[in-house]
Enzyme design. Structure first.
Site, PDB file in Angstrom:
ATOM      1  N   GLN A 184       9.224 -45.292 -49.789  1.00 54.45           N
ATOM      2  CA  GLN A 184       8.108 -44.291 -49.076  1.00 54.45           C
ATOM      3  C   GLN A 184       8.915 -42.925 -48.929  1.00 54.45           C
ATOM      4  OE1 GLN A 184       8.130 -47.424 -48.418  1.00 54.45           O
ATOM      5  NE2 GLN A 184       6.422 -48.191 -47.598  1.00 54.45           N
TER       6      GLN A 184
ATOM      7  N   ARG B 294      -1.951 -46.347 -47.693  1.00 50.68           N
ATOM      8  CA  ARG B 294      -0.938 -46.588 -46.578  1.00 50.68           C
ATOM      9  C   ARG B 294      -0.713 -45.686 -45.620  1.00 50.68           C
ATOM     10  NH1 ARG B 294       2.464 -43.115 -47.161  1.00 50.68           N
ATOM     11  NH2 ARG B 294       3.497 -44.007 -45.458  1.00 50.68           N
ATOM     12  N   GLY B 295       0.210 -46.271 -44.538  1.00 53.14           N
ATOM     13  CA  GLY B 295       0.327 -45.303 -43.486  1.00 53.14           C
ATOM     14  C   GLY B 295      -0.858 -45.227 -42.538  1.00 53.14           C
TER      15      GLY B 295
ATOM     16  N   ASP C 212       3.359 -47.164 -36.380  1.00 52.66           N
ATOM     17  CA  ASP C 212       2.214 -47.997 -37.028  1.00 52.66           C
ATOM     18  C   ASP C 212       1.494 -48.674 -35.681  1.00 52.66           C
ATOM     19  OD1 ASP C 212       4.314 -48.156 -39.232  1.00 52.66           O
ATOM     20  OD2 ASP C 212       2.345 -48.525 -39.967  1.00 52.66           O
TER      21      ASP C 212
HETATM   22  O1  MRU Z   1       4.188 -49.841 -44.925  1.00 52.13           O
HETATM   23  P1  MRU Z   1       3.844 -48.427 -44.962  1.00 52.13           P
HETATM   24  O2  MRU Z   1       4.044 -47.533 -45.857  1.00 52.13           O
HETATM   25  O3  MRU Z   1       2.141 -48.180 -44.504  1.00 52.13           O
HETATM   26  O4  MRU Z   1       4.425 -47.913 -43.499  1.00 52.13           O
HETATM   27  C1  MRU Z   1       4.159 -46.722 -42.846  1.00 52.13           C
HETATM   28  C2  MRU Z   1       4.949 -46.339 -41.885  1.00 52.13           C
HETATM   29  O5  MRU Z   1       5.567 -47.049 -41.145  1.00 52.13           O
HETATM   30  C3  MRU Z   1       4.791 -44.908 -41.313  1.00 52.13           C
HETATM   31  O6  MRU Z   1       5.841 -44.302 -40.578  1.00 52.13           O
HETATM   32  C4  MRU Z   1       3.390 -45.174 -40.161  1.00 52.13           C
HETATM   33  O7  MRU Z   1       2.364 -45.497 -40.578  1.00 52.13           O
HETATM   34  C5  MRU Z   1       3.102 -43.819 -39.712  1.00 52.13           C
HETATM   35  S1  MRU Z   1       2.232 -42.924 -40.990  1.00 52.13           S
HETATM   36  C6  MRU Z   1       1.643 -41.310 -40.085  1.00 52.13           C
END
Ligand code: MRU
Length: 343
Positions: free
Chosen positions: A199, A62-63, A240
């Site tokens: 997270q 994820r991320g 994102d």
């Molecule tokens: O649902 P996730 O855990 O994938 O969401 C991730 C985020 O919102 C992060 O803040 C974003 O991807 C930036 S990661 C460098």
């Protein structure tokens, strides 16, 4: 998850440098399964496109930047293991809708399909090194930007996880904070727990502890009060997707922090690679916001926490309008789209 490689318990201090969240080994992908943190560090092998799609959907990987690399390596996996890599790539691209990096990674490697499997794999593997290099570069830029505006150690508020575990080895927002920490210029970090999947409290706190950074976790609804009470000099988050007008989509709960930062007159800083900027999307309202299953909200670790008939709406992301964004720091530039006055 299929193909568990190794399990280690986390007793170590240190950083994530040298430990890759996602990597390529000869003919398959290896990830740190983030659903298992902070209890244990589990490396999992992904040998097929369906394995990868499941890992993306369940947030085992994820991320946004890590998803970009997953998309790239996924096309390599598809080229090696499927008869129709284009169809497989489409399945990977649509595994999650919001982080534009996923489609970016898929398309970058798909463009090499006519050059043969070796070229596809080489292009995919190149995204790993690029991710580390670019995030280190943006981290230095972001640390410089903050150090010029804050006298003494920087106290910061962050949300979700934008650290090494959201990338390959070096984070975006947490990368900026890590660069400050390495200079002795970081004070205290407040991290929102980031409901519903935690997270912040599971992953960001784990990373901050390994870095040796003083930190405190707060419930998401306390974030604006941390800012209003003057506990931090800046909010630093990842993204994102960033629209052409500077609207920022990030984990649900980011927008209230930007409102609170504007009210308090402190900078709201977004750290993200250029691959997160989507010039084809004019504004935040055009960005698809993932709505995840209601069960993530109605139950906590398998225990139902709302009455049986009650529904839940589980937006995974929100839009912070550009006028609330003080600075977007990428590997190439500092973009200041907002009109917010910083005291
Ligand atoms: O649902 P996730 O855990 O994938 O969401 C991730 C985020 O919102 C992060 O803040 C974003 O991807 C930036 S990661 C460098």
């Amino acid at each position: 998850m299929p193909g568990t490689l190794a399990v280690t318990t986390d007793g170590r201090r240190g950083n994530m440098v040298g430990v890759r969240t996602i990597d390529w080994k000869t003919d398959h992908i290896v990830i740190v399964d983030q659903t298992r943190l902070p209890d244990e560090v589990v490396f999992t092998r992904l040998r097929s496109v369906p394995d990868l799609v499941t890992a993306i959907r369940t947030l085992a990987v994820r991320g946004a930047p890590a998803l970009g690399v997953a998309g790239a390596l996924g096309v390599a996996l598809a080229a090696l293991s499927t008869a129709d890599p284009v169809a497989a790539a489409a399945a990977i691209r649509s595994a999650r809708p919001t982080a534009v990096n996923l489609a970016w990674g898929v398309d970058r490697v798909l463009a090499r399909l006519d050059d043969g499997v070796d070229a596809v794999v080489a292009e995919a593997v190149a995204t790993l090194e690029d991710d580390i290099r670019l995030n280190r570069a943006l981290a230095v830029r972001g640390a410089d930007w903050l150090a010029q505006r804050v006298t003494g150690p920087v106290n910061a508020h962050t949300h979700c996880n934008a650290g090494a575990l959201a990338c390959v080895e070096w984070g975006t927002a947490l990368g900026v904070l890590r660069a400050l920490h390495d200079r002795g210029a970081l004070g205290h970090v407040y991290a929102d727990e980031t409901r519903p999947l935690l997270q912040g409290s599971r992953i960001t706190a784990w990373e901050l502890r390994r870095m040796g950074v003083e930190h405190t976790v707060v419930v998401d609804s306390a974030g604006p009060s941390v800012i209003a009470n003057g506990l931090v000099h800046a909010v630093v988050v990842g993204a994102d997707r960033i629209a052409a007008n500077g609207d920022v989509v990030n984990k649900i709960g980011t927008y209230p922090l930007a409102l609170a930062a504007a009210r308090a007159g402190i900078p709201f800083v977004v750290a993200a690679p250029e691959s997160t900027v989507d010039l084809a999307t004019p504004s935040g309202v055009d960005i698809p916001i993932e709505v995840r299953s209601a069960e993530e909200v109605t139950a906590f670790r398998g225990v139902r926490v709302v009455p049986p008939e009650t529904r839940a709406l589980n937006y995974a992301f929100d839009v912070t309008p550009a006028d609330l964004v003080t600075a977007i720091v990428t590997e190439d530039r500092v973009w200041e789209p907002g009109v917010t006055r910083v005291r």
